[in-house]
Design a protein around this motif. Sequence first.
Motif, mmCIF file in Angstrom:
data_model
loop_
_atom_site.group_PDB
_atom_site.id
_atom_site.type_symbol
_atom_site.label_atom_id
_atom_site.label_comp_id
_atom_site.label_asym_id
_atom_site.label_seq_id
_atom_site.Cartn_x
_atom_site.Cartn_y
_atom_site.Cartn_z
ATOM 1 N N HIS A 122 0.806 -1.222 0.000
ATOM 2 C CA HIS A 122 0.000 0.000 0.000
ATOM 3 C C HIS A 122 0.838 1.271 0.000
ATOM 4 N N PHE A 123 2.133 1.136 0.193
ATOM 5 C CA PHE A 123 2.992 2.305 0.314
ATOM 6 C C PHE A 123 4.053 2.388 -0.778
ATOM 7 N N LEU A 124 4.135 1.375 -1.646
ATOM 8 C CA LEU A 124 5.120 1.393 -2.727
ATOM 9 C C LEU A 124 4.669 2.361 -3.816
ATOM 10 N N PRO A 125 5.570 3.177 -4.336
ATOM 11 C CA PRO A 125 5.160 4.225 -5.279
ATOM 12 C C PRO A 125 4.427 3.712 -6.508
ATOM 13 N N GLU A 126 4.870 2.582 -7.067
ATOM 14 C CA GLU A 126 4.203 2.092 -8.285
ATOM 15 C C GLU A 126 2.793 1.590 -7.992
ATOM 16 N N LYS A 127 2.537 1.154 -6.751
ATOM 17 C CA LYS A 127 1.181 0.717 -6.386
ATOM 18 C C LYS A 127 0.301 1.915 -6.030
ATOM 19 N N ILE A 128 0.884 2.942 -5.435
ATOM 20 C CA ILE A 128 0.131 4.170 -5.174
ATOM 21 C C ILE A 128 -0.318 4.786 -6.487
ATOM 22 N N GLY A 277 8.845 3.357 0.120
ATOM 23 C CA GLY A 277 7.648 2.690 0.607
ATOM 24 C C GLY A 277 7.697 2.468 2.104
ATOM 25 N N PHE A 278 8.836 2.014 2.608
ATOM 26 C CA PHE A 278 8.965 1.800 4.053
ATOM 27 C C PHE A 278 8.915 3.122 4.816
ATOM 28 N N TYR A 279 9.446 4.176 4.222
ATOM 29 C CA TYR A 279 9.350 5.495 4.848
ATOM 30 C C TYR A 279 7.888 5.928 4.966
ATOM 31 N N ARG A 280 7.126 5.762 3.894
ATOM 32 C CA ARG A 280 5.707 6.128 3.937
ATOM 33 C C ARG A 280 4.946 5.283 4.956
ATOM 34 N N GLN A 281 5.309 4.010 5.041
ATOM 35 C CA GLN A 281 4.634 3.127 5.988
ATOM 36 C C GLN A 281 4.894 3.566 7.426
ATOM 37 N N LEU A 282 6.147 3.898 7.741
ATOM 38 C CA LEU A 282 6.467 4.327 9.094
ATOM 39 C C LEU A 282 5.855 5.687 9.391
ATOM 40 N N ALA A 283 5.807 6.565 8.386
ATOM 41 C CA ALA A 283 5.148 7.865 8.568
ATOM 42 C C ALA A 283 3.659 7.673 8.844
ATOM 43 N N ASP A 284 3.051 6.693 8.185
ATOM 44 C CA ASP A 284 1.650 6.372 8.437
ATOM 45 C C ASP A 284 1.468 5.891 9.875
ATOM 46 N N PHE A 285 2.378 5.060 10.358
ATOM 47 C CA PHE A 285 2.321 4.566 11.732
ATOM 48 C C PHE A 285 2.418 5.725 12.721
ATOM 49 N N ALA A 286 3.346 6.645 12.465
ATOM 50 C CA ALA A 286 3.486 7.809 13.339
ATOM 51 C C ALA A 286 2.210 8.645 13.331
ATOM 52 N N ALA A 287 1.589 8.777 12.158
ATOM 53 C CA ALA A 287 0.340 9.549 12.064
ATOM 54 C C ALA A 287 -0.779 8.872 12.843
ATOM 55 N N VAL A 288 -0.806 7.545 12.815
ATOM 56 C CA VAL A 288 -1.817 6.802 13.579
ATOM 57 C C VAL A 288 -1.664 7.075 15.069
ATOM 58 N N LEU A 289 -0.427 7.113 15.535
ATOM 59 C CA LEU A 289 -0.196 7.378 16.955
ATOM 60 C C LEU A 289 -0.580 8.810 17.322
ATOM 61 N N ALA A 290 -0.625 9.681 16.324
ATOM 62 C CA ALA A 290 -1.052 11.069 16.553
ATOM 63 C C ALA A 290 -2.558 11.255 16.379
ATOM 64 N N GLY A 291 -3.270 10.144 16.063
ATOM 65 C CA GLY A 291 -4.724 10.217 15.994
ATOM 66 C C GLY A 291 -5.344 9.943 14.649
ATOM 67 N N ALA A 292 -4.536 9.726 13.603
ATOM 68 C CA ALA A 292 -5.077 9.469 12.272
ATOM 69 C C ALA A 292 -5.513 8.015 12.134
ATOM 70 N N GLU A 293 -6.314 7.750 11.104
ATOM 71 C CA GLU A 293 -6.686 6.387 10.776
ATOM 72 C C GLU A 293 -5.571 5.746 9.947
ATOM 73 N N PRO A 294 -5.273 4.474 10.145
ATOM 74 C CA PRO A 294 -4.230 3.820 9.340
ATOM 75 C C PRO A 294 -4.680 3.637 7.903
ATOM 76 N N LYS A 295 -3.733 3.670 6.979
ATOM 77 C CA LYS A 295 -4.087 3.417 5.584
ATOM 78 C C LYS A 295 -4.590 1.991 5.408
ATOM 79 N N VAL A 296 -4.018 1.048 6.153
ATOM 80 C CA VAL A 296 -4.420 -0.352 6.072
ATOM 81 C C VAL A 296 -5.058 -0.751 7.401
ATOM 82 N N SER A 297 -6.303 -1.160 7.360
ATOM 83 C CA SER A 297 -7.004 -1.526 8.592
ATOM 84 C C SER A 297 -6.618 -2.933 9.035
#
Length: 339
Positions: A122-128, A277-297
Amino acid sequence: MRLGIIGAGAVAEFHAVSAKRLPTIELAAVCDLDQQAAERIAGPAGAATFTDYRQMYANAGLDAVIINTPHALHLEMVLAAAQAGLHVLVEKPMATTVGACDEMIQACRDAGVKLVVGQIQHFLPEKIAVEQVLAGGTLGPVRMIRDSRSTDYRPGTRPAWFFNADIAGGGALMNIGGHCLDRSLWFGGAPAVALSARTVNRFGVDVETDGFICAELANGVHVNISVVSDPPARMDEVLVVCERGIISSNPRRGTVVQQDGASRMIWESSPDDIQDGFYRQLADFAAVLAGAEPKVSTTHARHVVEAILAAYQSSSSGLPVALGAAPMPVAAQLESQVG
């Protein structure tokens, strides 16, 4: 966020480099049974090292942990993290049984910590790029998906635990097929309601080395997945067949749209794509801890495990398997497709 990593193999370095790029994250500790492997990942960040993950949980002053270990170990490590009050990013597959997935979800919910599953597709550029084209609607609805991946399950080509079904949960389908199911369900836009599968064991190993899955999603989209070990040429392509065109995504060749006899490149591959992709995934995790919904449920990640296990059931029985409330005519149709 003070972050720990359990497991210094495989993708640990991608996680560590990503943590260094994010100003809100400090890589504080790395745990591995192999002390030298832990030091290799921890060294550039000046992080502490451990050989016992429970000691790391107790003594490293962590806020969150990435669990990057053999699949069957995920459950005990997630449960212990929840008990320690740590947020968790656990690598795919989430677990080796649906029951284990449910235990992890409930434990984290009860402890008030976040649980995110590392479905990297879900975070790899070619799949985005595929996601963005589908969201634009110019190609119309998705009608079917064809996904082909190569791998290598010959003895000696990967760590020994991959060939132990009790630890890995399976072979090529659990490992590589999980990526295919993940992205096919994502692009298809619905969960699987019925599937048929076949597996092949070669090279004298105890897990499947090759296999295919034929699935129907709840919205009528057909999915065919094939995973083949040691072919003459490497394969990693997902074809998304839409009403008015086709999208081809391949991490080595990029993402291309074919429409009305003409092709256009919408993403050109780069050597940095996997790390990004791994950078985006970890950034998503950090955003979740700040209150956002995860990209992957966790619901999606759990369903990927459920579908893989259904594939093993189908391969063993030689019959289609219904998931959820799948009507019998769907299963009958799948049976006719695989003969």
